[in-house]
Write an enzyme that holds these catalytic residues in place. Structure first.
Site, PDB file in Angstrom:
ATOM      1  N   ASP A  59       0.535  19.452 -21.843  1.00 46.37           N
ATOM      2  CA  ASP A  59      -0.153  18.167 -21.948  1.00 46.37           C
ATOM      3  C   ASP A  59       0.805  17.299 -22.760  1.00 46.37           C
ATOM      4  O   ASP A  59       0.976  17.499 -23.964  1.00 46.37           O
ATOM      5  CB  ASP A  59      -1.496  18.362 -22.667  1.00 46.37           C
ATOM      6  N   ARG A  68     -14.502  13.380 -34.903  1.00 39.54           N
ATOM      7  CA  ARG A  68     -13.876  14.527 -34.234  1.00 39.54           C
ATOM      8  C   ARG A  68     -14.363  15.784 -34.941  1.00 39.54           C
ATOM      9  O   ARG A  68     -13.659  16.412 -35.721  1.00 39.54           O
ATOM     10  CB  ARG A  68     -12.349  14.452 -34.284  1.00 39.54           C
ATOM     11  N   TYR A  86       0.837  -1.213   0.000  1.00 38.24           N
ATOM     12  CA  TYR A  86       0.000   0.000   0.000  1.00 38.24           C
ATOM     13  C   TYR A  86       0.862   1.250   0.000  1.00 38.24           C
ATOM     14  O   TYR A  86       0.604   2.196  -0.738  1.00 38.24           O
ATOM     15  CB  TYR A  86      -0.917   0.002   1.231  1.00 38.24           C
ATOM     16  N   PHE A 144      -9.013  20.293 -26.075  1.00 36.53           N
ATOM     17  CA  PHE A 144      -9.250  18.857 -26.067  1.00 36.53           C
ATOM     18  C   PHE A 144     -10.459  18.632 -25.160  1.00 36.53           C
ATOM     19  O   PHE A 144     -10.648  19.362 -24.183  1.00 36.53           O
ATOM     20  CB  PHE A 144      -8.043  18.030 -25.612  1.00 36.53           C
ATOM     21  N   THR A 145     -11.250  17.618 -25.477  1.00 44.49           N
ATOM     22  CA  THR A 145     -12.557  17.447 -24.820  1.00 44.49           C
ATOM     23  C   THR A 145     -12.466  17.413 -23.292  1.00 44.49           C
ATOM     24  O   THR A 145     -13.163  18.170 -22.608  1.00 44.49           O
ATOM     25  CB  THR A 145     -13.219  16.156 -25.320  1.00 44.49           C
ATOM     26  N   PHE A 201     -20.165  12.886 -27.063  1.00 47.58           N
ATOM     27  CA  PHE A 201     -19.744  11.962 -28.117  1.00 47.58           C
ATOM     28  C   PHE A 201     -19.549  10.539 -27.611  1.00 47.58           C
ATOM     29  O   PHE A 201     -19.685   9.590 -28.366  1.00 47.58           O
ATOM     30  CB  PHE A 201     -18.433  12.465 -28.746  1.00 47.58           C
ATOM     31  N   LYS A 227      -0.987   6.819 -23.945  1.00 48.83           N
ATOM     32  CA  LYS A 227      -0.584   7.126 -25.321  1.00 48.83           C
ATOM     33  C   LYS A 227       0.897   6.786 -25.501  1.00 48.83           C
ATOM     34  O   LYS A 227       1.255   5.631 -25.680  1.00 48.83           O
ATOM     35  CB  LYS A 227      -0.857   8.605 -25.625  1.00 48.83           C
TER      36      LYS A 227
HETATM   37  C1  P61 Z   1      -7.952   9.813 -27.347  1.00 47.10           C
HETATM   38  F1  P61 Z   1     -12.785  10.665 -27.638  1.00 47.10           F
HETATM   39  N1  P61 Z   1      -7.305  11.051 -25.445  1.00 47.10           N
HETATM   40  O1  P61 Z   1      -7.293  10.621 -28.032  1.00 47.10           O
HETATM   41  P1  P61 Z   1      -7.268  10.025 -20.571  1.00 47.10           P
HETATM   42  N2  P61 Z   1      -5.268  15.089 -23.264  1.00 47.10           N
HETATM   43  C2  P61 Z   1      -5.210  14.658 -24.529  1.00 47.10           C
HETATM   44  C3  P61 Z   1      -5.787  13.448 -24.878  1.00 47.10           C
HETATM   45  O2  P61 Z   1      -5.723  13.022 -26.137  1.00 47.10           O
HETATM   46  C4  P61 Z   1      -6.479  12.678 -23.878  1.00 47.10           C
HETATM   47  C5  P61 Z   1      -6.504  13.196 -22.556  1.00 47.10           C
HETATM   48  C6  P61 Z   1      -5.908  14.394 -22.279  1.00 47.10           C
HETATM   49  C7  P61 Z   1      -8.013  10.036 -25.906  1.00 47.10           C
HETATM   50  C8  P61 Z   1      -9.000   9.240 -25.079  1.00 47.10           C
HETATM   51  C9  P61 Z   1     -10.289   9.965 -25.194  1.00 47.10           C
HETATM   52  O3  P61 Z   1     -12.913  12.917 -26.311  1.00 47.10           O
HETATM   53  C10 P61 Z   1     -12.200  11.874 -25.820  1.00 47.10           C
HETATM   54  O4  P61 Z   1      -6.157   9.154 -20.129  1.00 47.10           O
HETATM   55  C11 P61 Z   1      -4.507  15.469 -25.547  1.00 47.10           C
HETATM   56  O5  P61 Z   1      -8.058   9.461 -21.699  1.00 47.10           O
HETATM   57  O6  P61 Z   1      -8.129  10.467 -19.449  1.00 47.10           O
HETATM   58  C12 P61 Z   1      -7.146  11.484 -24.195  1.00 47.10           C
HETATM   59  O7  P61 Z   1      -6.520  11.331 -21.127  1.00 47.10           O
HETATM   60  C13 P61 Z   1      -7.214  12.465 -21.464  1.00 47.10           C
HETATM   61  C14 P61 Z   1     -11.064   9.823 -26.315  1.00 47.10           C
HETATM   62  C15 P61 Z   1     -10.549  11.008 -24.343  1.00 47.10           C
HETATM   63  C16 P61 Z   1     -12.029  10.766 -26.583  1.00 47.10           C
HETATM   64  C17 P61 Z   1     -11.544  11.946 -24.651  1.00 47.10           C
HETATM   65  O8  P61 Z   1      -8.538   8.833 -27.831  1.00 47.10           O
END
Ligand code: P61
Length: 455
Positions: A212, A379, A68, A121-122, A446, A255
């Site tokens: 980011d 997108r 832990y 970003f979303t 989405f 990623k």
């Molecule tokens: C992706 F449809 N991306 O590209 P988490 N910052 C940035 C990202 O690309 C990102 C996160 C923060 C995804 C997953 C995803 O609208 C969407 O680890 C530049 O996914 O929490 C994530 O990181 C967030 C797909 C997220 C989406 C949001 O596919």
């Protein structure tokens, strides 16, 4: 050069019949997020958490310390972040949006604040808005034009930053947010020169800069390839220099670190770190695991070192380019230059007969699945959501379908199949019909929205 690895474990995939795919997309409300992965042939929904891990990563997972507190895996995780990105302090989170929640939403943004960022970003936008702030897009204009070939389309327009300071007042800007290899712009990099100028601007105005970095390694590759003075440096050296222009970062390790789950906040300021670490304990998990198991941490630690390897990055980005060039040669409209993690179809051009109010990108993604079993991601207007005040749909300039390539998962013959499917769809594009929304959640719609054919 061929891929710098060989394949030891495989996962069978199967293609349903066309009738089967028609049924599945209808059941999914024409939203590719709602499809079951078993019903998908080639899955290009995302590069997030979908990469293939290496023998080293799997072996490291067996050595994980699951205690832990005070666990070795946590120390190894932090050491890897320090070595690869140079941040002194690390808060562990389960993924990127948890890091955004803690750092943007709970720590930095106050109601009435404005956060400049190189395109939204979303999830980032969501956490800034949920804290009462507004995200202001300060990316260069070229980024909004799919055909513009600017080599660093992710760059921040310094004039837009100055204007925001004049308009909003410097005190209303809690930090400058810079995304590497901008996702919504088509996986487009930021130049080192631009990062240096952002740093100077921040210093003059007494602001901190938060990156980011979820695709910063891919960004480093583009700097090596395109920016004067960097061709002889390794991507690892370039990444360290990039991060040196920031005060901290959020990272979705899913990623560039090629893991299924994980994330962190990297910081240099001990007081900010203390705040975030305490919030992490409240929201995600105690300080030595932060929402990850020890094995997840080990996979990230190893993945951070593998993800920045020059040969790996050349092969990874080379594969994205291979798909993009096949499409481009056949006249299919895609975002140029071809990005780091995905090829983006320009749905406005592809389906010019469908108005944006009928969501051409969503319709294109649904049709591509029916045609070939390939899953992609909308997108465009669906992702952009609604204006918080008026409730109207936001119609972004970019109405795109993302063909996102998971890391080390598919071969170029999969890419050939994808290209052939899209080229054939392009020939009968006039048959594709628009969509209307029949269900949407209030935020981040989405992920779950449902549609049916318009008219
Ligand atoms: C992706 F449809 N991306 O590209 P988490 N910052 C940035 C990202 O690309 C990102 C996160 C923060 C995804 C997953 C995803 O609208 C969407 O680890 C530049 O996914 O929490 C994530 O990181 C967030 C797909 C997220 C989406 C949001 O596919």
């Amino acid at each position: 050069m061929p891929e710098p690895y060989r394949i030891k474990v495989v996962e069978p995939i199967q293609l349903l019949t066309r009738k089967g795919r028609e049924n599945k997309i209808r059941e999914a409300g024409y939203n590719t997020f709602n499809l079951k992965s078993a019903d998908v042939y080639i899955d290009l929904l995302t590069d997030s958490g979908t990469g293939a891990m290496s023998t080293l990563q799997w072996a490291a997972m067996m050595l994980a310390d699951e205690a832990y507190s005070g666990r070795e895996s946590c120390l190894r995780f932090k050491k890897a972040v320090q070595e690869v990105m140079g941040y002194n302090y690390v808060v562990l989170t389960n993924q990127g949006r948890a890091a955004e929640h803690i750092l943007y939403g709970k720590t930095l943004v106050r109601p009435g604040d404005y956060v400049p960022r190189n395109m939204y970003f979303t999830t980032s936008k969501f956490h800034i808005e949920a804290a009462g702030g507004t995200l202001v897009d300060v990316i260069i204009d070229e980024a909004h034009d799919p055909q513009n070939n600017h080599p660093f389309k992710g760059n921040v327009d310094l004039k837009k930053l100055h204007d925001l300071v004049d308009r909003a007042g410097v005190d209303k800007i809690p930090f400058i947010n810079v995304e590497m290899n901008v996702n919504m712009a088509g996986g487009q990099p930021v130049s080192m020169e631009n990062l240096r100028r952002i740093r100077e601007f921040a210093d003059k105005n007494g602001k901190i800069v938060i990156f980011d970095v979820c695709r910063a390694m891919e960004n480093a590759f583009f700097i090596k390839e395109r920016e004067l003075g960097y061709s002889e440096k390794s991507c690892a050296q370039i990444l360290l220099e990039m991060c040196s222009y920031s005060d901290g970062c959020i990272m979705s390790a899913k990623k560039d670190a090629i893991v299924n789950m994980g994330g962190f906040i990297g910081l240099n300021d001990p007081a900010l770190f203390e705040k975030c670490e305490n919030l992490g304990i409240e929201y995600v998990g105690s300080k030595d695991y932060g929402g990850m198991s020890g094995r997840d941490m080990e996979a990230v630690a190893a993945g951070l070192r593998e993800g920045i390897d020059d040969k790996y990055l050349a092969s990874r980005i080379g594969q994205v380019r291979y798909l993009g060039e096949s499409l481009s040669k056949a006249g299919v409209p895609i975002v140029k230059p071809i990005g780091g993690h995905a090829v983006y179809l320009d749905a406005k051009k592809f389906l010019s007969h469908i108005p944006q109010s009928q969501f051409p990108a969503e319709a294109l993604a649904a049709t591509l699945y029916v045609d070939s079993g390939v899953r992609s991601m909308e997108r465009g207007a669906v992702s952009a959501g609604r204006n918080k005040q008026t409730g109207e749909n936001i119609y972004p300039k970019l109405e795109l379908v993302r063909l996102t390539i998971p890391r080390r998962v598919y071969t170029n013959s999969h890419m050939d199949y994808v290209a052939e499917s899209i080229i054939s769809l392009y020939k009968h594009r006039d048959d594709v019909k628009g969509l209307k929304i029949i269900y949407e959640p209030k935020d981040l719609r989405f992920f779950k929205a449902r549609f049916e054919p318009a008219e």
